[in-house]
Design an enzyme around this catalytic site. Structure first.
Site, PDB file in Angstrom:
ATOM      1  CG  ASP A 109      -0.238  -0.043   2.542  1.00 42.15           C
ATOM      2  OD1 ASP A 109       0.607   0.834   2.787  1.00 42.15           O
ATOM      3  OD2 ASP A 109      -0.519  -0.949   3.356  1.00 42.15           O
ATOM      4  CG  HIS A 124       7.486  -7.788  -0.090  1.00 46.19           C
ATOM      5  ND1 HIS A 124       6.913  -8.231   1.084  1.00 46.19           N
ATOM      6  CD2 HIS A 124       8.741  -8.303  -0.102  1.00 46.19           C
ATOM      7  CE1 HIS A 124       7.780  -8.980   1.749  1.00 46.19           C
ATOM      8  NE2 HIS A 124       8.896  -9.029   1.048  1.00 46.19           N
ATOM      9  CB  CYS A 132       4.196  -5.096 -20.346  1.00 45.48           C
ATOM     10  SG  CYS A 132       4.197  -6.360 -21.642  1.00 45.48           S
ATOM     11  CB  CYS A 135       7.362  -4.288 -24.020  1.00 44.54           C
ATOM     12  SG  CYS A 135       5.935  -3.456 -23.267  1.00 44.54           S
ATOM     13  CB  CYS A 185       4.284  -5.267 -26.738  1.00 50.26           C
ATOM     14  SG  CYS A 185       4.252  -6.104 -25.127  1.00 50.26           S
ATOM     15  CG  ASN A 248       4.116  -7.972  15.374  1.00 54.91           C
ATOM     16  OD1 ASN A 248       3.631  -7.347  14.442  1.00 54.91           O
ATOM     17  ND2 ASN A 248       3.952  -9.285  15.506  1.00 54.91           N
TER      18      ASN A 248
END
Length: 281
Positions: A109, A124, A132, A135, A185, A248
């Site tokens: 995000d 990530h 693509c 190309c 392409c 955490n």
């Protein structure tokens, strides 16, 4: 490195603040920092069981691409409606005050940026662009989304979508979904996120490694540290004896190696940390 503090003892947040004070802070964030914005964690308590898309399957199977793109499109539309939370804003405040070297995030995000952070490395990838595979041309996700809705006029965003951390959702598999081709392409389009089975681009990992290497302490916020990319970054700190603070909900794989381990939500914990470290303006 100092011995780990007790995970659930009183004053552990104060111990984290004391350790962070006066140091250059490198930040690593995971899905847990975005849960208070309405994006669920992969592995947190109550996380739904799911089978993430594997890169080789996506590349080789038309059916898999149709399923992925249909769910991903609905999820992305819902993804764009969420907002940064207090944890994101606390880190942006710390950056503004010159306390952090940057943020290496495992999240796809853009909530860190929308909260005001500018030195963000997406380990990530991020879901707001599409490239693509043939190309290499990159497109804004809005352009591809508009084409998806032109080709699939039946698709609508439901009021309530069960959102996954990568922006994917489950849809009715009986729907016939048309995946748009590359406008340049005619090749296969893929969101710019790192799928399971893919490697983090070397340049991106080097940027994240530089963020960690520049810190005299590492603050981990909202990551269970199960994914290899996160542990590789922490190894950079461990090898040089740099202390690690983990915030955490739930255990992480690096709890025993943390100098201070704070059990709690990132919104409240990071807000407390920022309030203590950032001098009033």
């Amino acid at each position: 490195m100092d011995e780990p503090s007790g995970e659930y003892c009183g004053g552990v947040l104060d111990a984290a603040i004391d350790l962070l004070r006066g140091k250059r802070i490198a930040v690593l964030t995971g899905a847990g920092i975005s849960t208070d914005s309405g994006i669920p964690d992969y592995r947190g308590e109550g996380a739904p069981a799911r089978t993430p898309m594997v890169f080789d399957t996506f590349r080789s199977s038309d059916a898999a691409r149709r399923r992925y793109w249909a769910g991903s499109h609905l999820g992305w539309r819902r993804f764009t409606s969420v907002h940064p939370n207090d944890g994101h804003r606390a880190l942006a405040l710390m950056e503004e005050a010159g306390l952090i070297t940057g943020i290496a995030t495992q999240n796809v995000d853009d909530l860190h940026e929308r909260a005001g952070s500018s030195r963000v490395t997406h380990v990530h990838g991020q879901m707001h662009t599409v490239s693509c595979l043939q190309c290499g041309t990159t497109f804004d996700r809005h352009r591809i989304a508009d084409e998806i809705e032109r080709l699939n006029p039946w698709i609508v965003v439901p009021d309530q979508v069960r959102l996954q951390p990568d922006g994917d959702v489950e849809i009715d598999p009986s729907r016939e979904f048309v995946v748009p081709d590359c406008p340049v392409c005619g090749g296969v389009l893929k969101p710019d996120v790192v799928f399971f089975g893919e490697t983090v681009p070397p340049k991106v990992f080097a940027e994240a490694r530089d963020v960690v290497a520049a810190g005299s302490v590492v603050l981990v916020a909202g990551s269970s540290l199960v994914v290899n990319s996160g542990t590789r970054l922490l190894e950079v700190a461990r090898r040089t004896g740099v202390p690690i603070v983990i915030v955490n909900r739930g255990e992480t794989r690096w709890d025993s190696r943390a100098t201070v381990r704070v059990e709690g939500g990132t919104s409240e914990s990071l807000t407390a940390i920022a309030d203590a470290l950032v001098a009033p303006f």
